[in-house]
Each structure stands twice: as C-alpha cells, then as structure tokens.
Enzyme design. Structure first.
Site, PDB file in Angstrom:
ATOM      1  N   SER A 213       4.386 -35.821  21.692  1.00 10.92           N
ATOM      2  CA  SER A 213       5.531 -35.141  22.437  1.00 10.92           C
ATOM      3  C   SER A 213       6.559 -36.094  22.608  1.00 10.92           C
ATOM      4  CB  SER A 213       4.931 -34.830  23.608  1.00 10.92           C
ATOM      5  OG  SER A 213       6.032 -34.743  24.565  1.00 10.92           O
ATOM      6  N   LYS A 214       8.101 -35.784  22.527  1.00  7.55           N
ATOM      7  CA  LYS A 214       8.994 -36.566  22.895  1.00  7.55           C
ATOM      8  C   LYS A 214       9.130 -36.656  24.106  1.00  7.55           C
ATOM      9  CE  LYS A 214      13.629 -36.958  21.370  1.00  7.55           C
ATOM     10  NZ  LYS A 214      14.996 -36.812  21.165  1.00  7.55           N
ATOM     11  N   ARG A 215       8.270 -36.205  24.942  1.00  6.26           N
ATOM     12  CA  ARG A 215       8.506 -36.658  26.356  1.00  6.26           C
ATOM     13  C   ARG A 215       7.114 -37.561  26.784  1.00  6.26           C
ATOM     14  NH1 ARG A 215      10.905 -32.127  25.729  1.00  6.26           N
ATOM     15  NH2 ARG A 215       9.202 -30.874  25.607  1.00  6.26           N
ATOM     16  N   ASP A 216       6.501 -38.031  25.482  1.00 12.62           N
ATOM     17  CA  ASP A 216       5.365 -39.025  25.908  1.00 12.62           C
ATOM     18  C   ASP A 216       5.892 -40.068  27.042  1.00 12.62           C
ATOM     19  OD1 ASP A 216       2.570 -39.496  24.579  1.00 12.62           O
ATOM     20  OD2 ASP A 216       3.386 -41.218  25.711  1.00 12.62           O
TER      21      ASP A 216
END
Ligand code: GLU
Length: 439
Positions: A213-216
């Site tokens: 996820s890019k929001r990790d």
C-alpha cells in the site's frame, strides 16, 4: 488473430499500483499468447477523483513496460470510445433496456437492479468454481443501485456494460474483485448475454504478508507499491516486467530470467498460481543487475544518462557490470569526476593499516611514472613486477592503490580504472594518499 479479447480497466484516480501493473501484464501476456486483442479502457466515471496527471502516469507506465494496447486511448480508430466518461449514452440505453425488461426499477430517485435471490456460481479459471449466496443482510434488500440519484451509473453497471459492448471474452483482474463478480454475472444474464470467463489473480503482498500500500507507515514499503518508484530508482523496464511475470506464474523449467517472448509462449491462465505472491525487492534488484550486465553498452548509455551528471561512456562502461540500479551510478563513479571524493574509513582501516603502505604507494607511483604505455595490461604487469621486487603479495599493492585512487574498497577492475583515470591523476592521488598516511 483469435477472438480472445481482454482488457485492462484502470481508474485514473491516483498512482499506478504495482498490483495493477501485474494485472495489465497478465492481460497483455494472454492476448499476445493467444493472438487476441488487448484493450485499454479508462474507468473514469468518478469525476471528483479522476485526474489528467493520473491518466498520464498510467499510460506512461504501460508504455514504459512495453505493454502496448490494440484498442484504447491514442489508438487510431478508437478515439474517445474507451473512456467511460464519454459513453454516457450507451449506459442510458442499457439502463432503459433493463427497465423495459422489468429487470430494473426506480426507488428513492435511484435505479436498482432486480438481483436474483439464488446462489450464483463464479466459474473462475484460477480459483475454481466459487459459489456465492446472499448473506442474511443482503437477503433483506438484494437489489442494488445501478444508477445513483444524481444520474451517474455505478461501477458494477458500467463495468459489465463495457465488457459486453467491447465483447470481452476473458476478465483477468485482481482477486479483490471476486466478491463483485456474482453481481456482474447476474447483470450479464439480465441482458441475455453469456458472461465472459473470469480469472481472478491472487494478490501481491509484501514479504511480511502485509498488503502493498502506498499508505504503508513504513516509507520503504510504501514506495514498493508504486510503479513510479522503480522508474525513479533506475530499474530497467525489462527486469521489472520479467520479475512481475513470476508473481503468480512459474516457468516449469525453473528458469526465471528469460526474454518476454518466452513468457508469452508459455503463459496460460490455468497455470496461474492460486496462492498470493510475495514481492521480493532484493530479488528484483538482483535481476535488474543481471539485465544491466547483459545489456549492450549502446543500450545502457542512454538509460544511464539521466542518472549521472557526467555521461562519460568510458566511465559508464567500466561500472556497468557493477551496478544493480542506475541510481547507484553517481556513487560508483564520483571519483572519476572530482579529486575531492570521500574516503571510506572502513576501506582505509582494512587496506592501508600496514605501516609501509605510504612507502609502497610512492614506489608504485614512481614505477607508474616510468610506464612506457598507459593501458590496463601494462599497468597490471608493472604492479606485479613491483610486488615481486618488494617481496609482497600483489594484494598489498592492489588494495591500497584502489583506496588511494577511488576512496573505496570495491569498484571496477583496478587496471581498467587506472587506465581511464589517466596517468596524471593516478600519480597525484597515489602521492597524496602516501602523504596523508605518513602524516
Ligand atoms: N476499474 C476497476 C479497477 O481499477 C476495474 C475492475 C475490473 O478489471 O473489472 O479495479
């Protein structure tokens, strides 16, 4: 040509996720394997979240990877038609058709589809037959909205209408869509059209099993989710494409690094692995190094150019075998372009600790000053001859010499590196290091 028609259907609302890239790749591989048609359809109905920038990122990403589409944006003869935002009249006609058949009706300003109450089987090529029944809550009100009260048709509806209109034969997409598929099959049936074959491909996870996820919260992991990071870091597209081919597909002979033509020849849907794939950046990085090493210099130079301030072909040729990522190039080549390069303290401690090191470097400089010609073979012979005269192992000259001229313990072949640096710089650096070591 076969009648296989597959599509990649991204929504241009953000970056290009590596999982989406793999979905695009598998569709493309299948189209090329079967001699079918690969269609790019832009699912841009979410006008609030669509951006031009995102669309460009997606198109550029596919082009970078060489995943050329046969129908879609920028293809002659298909202008406009492959953007959902430009297909409103088609959707309206199809809604009217369902209403006329009493398969859809209006309630509270929205149009709903009369969903079957019966279990639906999804005959998936990869996951096998999955039977989905409505759960208790869904059973209370199974009819779902297909056109919102603001007049916009929803994803499920436009997705099915387009697959139908575009005569898609195989829907290859991420497993995250499997739960939507019963609705899609019910819609196809309502139109009296045979649904396409479905192949839901397992997800790609991080090595630790988490979702990519890019929001990790971990920035290193967050970067892995986006194709743009790989382009920025200097991966070559062939290596990324090769690696992605292996995420869910395993060549029977175990050979993993191979030209795309071979993957095209071998690829088939039933062979896609059912378990989730794990993304191993270390392996991809290794593979990238393999591609860089094997690539002809004339292909390497233009790829390297954006990563270096000085694109000197002789220097780049020397380190081509060494780098795994193009972004490492400045680090591998800095000392060719400045005398003010840093000395790695560990390299100095390891290779220059003998008290005689300074003396030896001066003797090497003296020998090299006399060298009749300045080429790798002569420099090697000269160093070996000096080692013999001094009664030391060649390593006792080689390692300090490398540290003196480059500041590092690792690099390209020493004699080739000296050849490219040139006599003046090598002599000056050997003497400067000797001074510093004796100080
Ligand atoms: N726009 C959908 C997505 O990006 C497409 C789903 C599909 O392939 O059917 O997930």
């Amino acid at each position: 040509m076969s009648d296989v028609r597959v599509r990649f259907a991204p929504s241009p609302t953000g970056f290009l996720h590596i999982g989406s890239v793999r979905t695009a790749l598998f569709n493309w591989l299948y189209a090329r394997h079967t001699g079918g048609t690969f269609i790019l359809r832009v699912e841009d109905t979410d006008t609030a979240r669509n951006t031009e920038q995102s669309l460009r990122t997606i198109l550029d990403g596919l082009r970078w990877l060489g995943l050329d589409w046969d129908e879609g944006p920028d293809k002659e003869g298909s202008v406009g038609l492959y953007f959902q935002s430009q297909r409103a009249d088609i959707y309206q006609r199809r809604v009217a058709e369902l209403i006329a058949k009493d398969m859809a009706y209006e309630r509270d300003g929205a149009i709903r589809f009369r969903m079957t109450r019966q279990p639906i089987e999804v005959p998936d090529v990869i996951c096998g037959g999955v039977v989905r029944s409505l759960n208790e809550t869904e059973m209370l009100d199974p009819d779902f909205v297909i056109v919102r009260s603001d007049g916009n048709p929803v994803f499920h509806f436009v997705n099915v209408v387009d697959d139908m209109e575009m005569k898609i034969t195989h829907v290859i997409r991420g497993e995250d869509h499997l739960s939507n598929t019963p609705k899609h099959i019910a819609l196809f049936r309502a139109f009296g059209v045979e649904p396409p074959k479905y192949a839901h491909i397992p997800m790609i996870l991080n090595l630790d099993g988490s979702k990519m996820s890019k929001r990790d919260p971990d920035p290193a992991k967050a970067r892995l989710a986006s194709l743009a990071s790989y382009i920025e870091d200097g991966f070559v597209s062939e290596a990324v494409r090769n690696y992605l081919c292996l995420l869910g597909f395993s060549p029977k002979d175990g050979k993993e690094v191979r030209p795309i033509e071979e993957f095209i020849a071998m690829f088939d849907l039933p062979q896609i692995l059912r378990h989730n794939a794990r993304f191993d950046i270390t392996k991809l990085t290794w593979m990238n190094g393999e591609y860089l090493r094997a690539m002809p210099l004339e292909q390497f130079l233009p790829l390297a150019k954006p990563f270096v301030a000085h694109d000197d072909a002789r220097v780049l040729a020397l380190v081509k075998e060494k780098v795994k990522l193009l972004k490492e190039l400045p680090e591998w080549t800095n000392y060719f372009f400045t005398d003010d390069y840093p000395f790695d303290p560990a390299a100095v401690a390891k290779s220059c600790s003998a008290p005689q090191t300074g003396e030896r470097l001066l003797k090497l400089a003296a020998a090299y000053e006399q060298a009749a010609s300045w080429d790798a073979a002569g420099l090697e012979a000269g160093l070996k001859e000096l080692a013999r005269q001094l009664g030391v192992k060649t390593g006792e000259l080689i390692h300090p010499c490398r540290v003196a001229v480059s500041g590092k313990s690792a690099g390209p072949s020493l004699y080739h590196m000296l050849e490219v640096l040139g006599r003046d710089r090598v002599l000056a650096r050997l003497r400067r290091a000797a001074d510093q070591l004796r100080a």
